[in-house]
Design an enzyme around this catalytic site. Structure first.
Site, mmCIF file in Angstrom:
data_model
loop_
_atom_site.group_PDB
_atom_site.id
_atom_site.type_symbol
_atom_site.label_atom_id
_atom_site.label_comp_id
_atom_site.label_asym_id
_atom_site.label_seq_id
_atom_site.Cartn_x
_atom_site.Cartn_y
_atom_site.Cartn_z
ATOM 1 N N GLU A 1 -46.275 16.470 -23.344
ATOM 2 C CA GLU A 1 -45.655 17.279 -22.295
ATOM 3 C C GLU A 1 -44.399 16.631 -21.742
ATOM 4 O O GLU A 1 -44.270 15.401 -21.767
ATOM 5 C CB GLU A 1 -46.645 17.446 -21.137
ATOM 6 N N ASP A 2 -43.491 17.441 -21.231
ATOM 7 C CA ASP A 2 -42.291 16.911 -20.597
ATOM 8 C C ASP A 2 -42.582 16.415 -19.179
ATOM 9 O O ASP A 2 -42.174 15.342 -18.783
ATOM 10 C CB ASP A 2 -41.173 17.969 -20.570
ATOM 11 N N ASP B 1 -46.698 18.840 -13.094
ATOM 12 C CA ASP B 1 -46.371 19.221 -11.726
ATOM 13 C C ASP B 1 -47.693 19.500 -10.997
ATOM 14 O O ASP B 1 -48.363 18.577 -10.541
ATOM 15 C CB ASP B 1 -45.455 20.451 -11.825
ATOM 16 N N PHE C 1 -36.688 19.106 -8.083
ATOM 17 C CA PHE C 1 -36.587 19.920 -9.286
ATOM 18 C C PHE C 1 -35.591 19.247 -10.217
ATOM 19 O O PHE C 1 -34.432 19.032 -9.868
ATOM 20 C CB PHE C 1 -36.155 21.352 -8.950
ATOM 21 N N ARG D 1 -31.697 22.693 -21.214
ATOM 22 C CA ARG D 1 -32.727 21.868 -21.846
ATOM 23 C C ARG D 1 -32.088 20.826 -22.765
ATOM 24 O O ARG D 1 -32.674 19.800 -23.078
ATOM 25 C CB ARG D 1 -33.651 22.731 -22.723
HETATM 26 P P1 IMP Z 1 -47.690 22.559 -13.975
HETATM 27 O O1 IMP Z 1 -48.558 23.534 -14.690
HETATM 28 O O2 IMP Z 1 -47.484 22.973 -12.543
HETATM 29 O O3 IMP Z 1 -48.174 21.129 -14.084
HETATM 30 O O4 IMP Z 1 -46.253 22.675 -14.575
HETATM 31 C C1 IMP Z 1 -45.901 22.090 -15.741
HETATM 32 C C2 IMP Z 1 -44.684 22.744 -16.344
HETATM 33 O O5 IMP Z 1 -43.770 23.193 -15.351
HETATM 34 C C3 IMP Z 1 -43.919 21.756 -17.176
HETATM 35 O O6 IMP Z 1 -44.351 21.760 -18.486
HETATM 36 C C4 IMP Z 1 -42.489 22.253 -17.046
HETATM 37 O O7 IMP Z 1 -42.231 23.186 -18.074
HETATM 38 C C5 IMP Z 1 -42.424 22.939 -15.722
HETATM 39 N N1 IMP Z 1 -41.790 22.073 -14.686
HETATM 40 C C6 IMP Z 1 -42.409 21.357 -13.732
HETATM 41 N N2 IMP Z 1 -41.528 20.686 -12.964
HETATM 42 C C7 IMP Z 1 -40.298 20.985 -13.450
HETATM 43 C C8 IMP Z 1 -38.954 20.571 -13.085
HETATM 44 O O8 IMP Z 1 -38.709 19.788 -12.158
HETATM 45 N N3 IMP Z 1 -37.953 21.104 -13.843
HETATM 46 C C9 IMP Z 1 -38.177 21.969 -14.878
HETATM 47 N N4 IMP Z 1 -39.401 22.356 -15.261
HETATM 48 C C10 IMP Z 1 -40.458 21.881 -14.542
HETATM 49 MG MG MG Z 2 -43.419 22.040 -20.254
#
Ligand code: IMP
Ligand code: MG
Length: 187
Positions: free
Chosen positions: A95-96, A99, A150, A163
């Site tokens: 994963e990148d 959050d 962000f 990206r």
């Molecule tokens: P989660 O399900 O809330 O943990 O979100 C994870 C996904 O949200 C990541 O795989 C990203 O694609 C996206 N994401 C979360 N934070 C950021 C950010 O700061 N910039 C861009 N994409 C984000």
């Molecule tokens: Mg992602």
């Protein structure tokens, strides 16, 4: 002026360290690990990770979405499934950024129930720990962030653009306006 959080060189050093941790983890395994990149954000990280993980691996991808603009919606949509057979395999979810944790918690459960892998390792380049809404821990993290910012670049997008920027930065108001304008004018 946009604030650069991690430059290209810093990113490469971090990914190298993460790849050695993974190599250490699988060094005695008799089974080739399957790296599953979470599209689209993990692409640059996945490429670098595979480059530094210089041992046999099998590559696959899954695509899910949970984001709209700069906010996580909390609802996961599965857009593309994997194609490799991962039953009884060691899988590595790549994963990148984590959050709320919703995406990875969903994927972990999804793989477990549908495919019964031997083990699941979660590796994420970034981790926004304070924003966690579900109980989810990554096994290997590049950088933990303790502020809610962000971020854009190195796979992270703002409404699908940027990206491909090779470093990670925080867009400022002006930046966001410019991006919104570019998106508005895109035919
Ligand atoms: P989660 O399900 O809330 O943990 O979100 C994870 C996904 O949200 C990541 O795989 C990203 O694609 C996206 N994401 C979360 N934070 C950021 C950010 O700061 N910039 C861009 N994409 C984000
Ligand atoms: Mg992602």
């Amino acid at each position: 002026m946009k604030e650069i959080v991690l430059n290209e060189q810093e990113i490469q050093e971090i990914v190298k360290r993460m790849a050695s941790e993974l190599k250490e983890k699988f060094k005695d395994s008799d089974s080739i690990p399957v790296f599953i990149g979470v599209l689209k954000g993990s692409l640059p990280f996945m490429m670098d990770l595979m480059k530094y993980y210089d041992l046999p691996l099998i590559e696959d991808f899954i695509q899910v979405s949970s984001y709209d603009g700069t906010e996580s919606t909390g609802v996961i949509h599965l857009k593309k499934d994997i194609t490799e057979d991962i039953k009884n395999k060691n899988i590595v979810i790549v994963e990148d950024i984590i959050d709320t944790g919703t995406t990875l918690a969903y994927l972990k459960q999804y793989f477990k129930v549908k495919y019964q892998p031997r083990s699941i390792t979660i590796i994420s380049f970034l981790d926004k720990k304070p924003l966690r809404k579900v109980d989810l821990e990554a096994d290997i993290v590049g950088v933990s962030l303790n502020k809610n910012q962000f971020l854009v670049g190195y796979g992270l997008d703002y409404n699908e653009i940027n990206r491909n920027v090779p470093y990670i930065f925080i867009p400022d108001e002006q930046d966001l306006e410019k991006r919104n304008e570019t998106l508005k004018n895109n035919k």
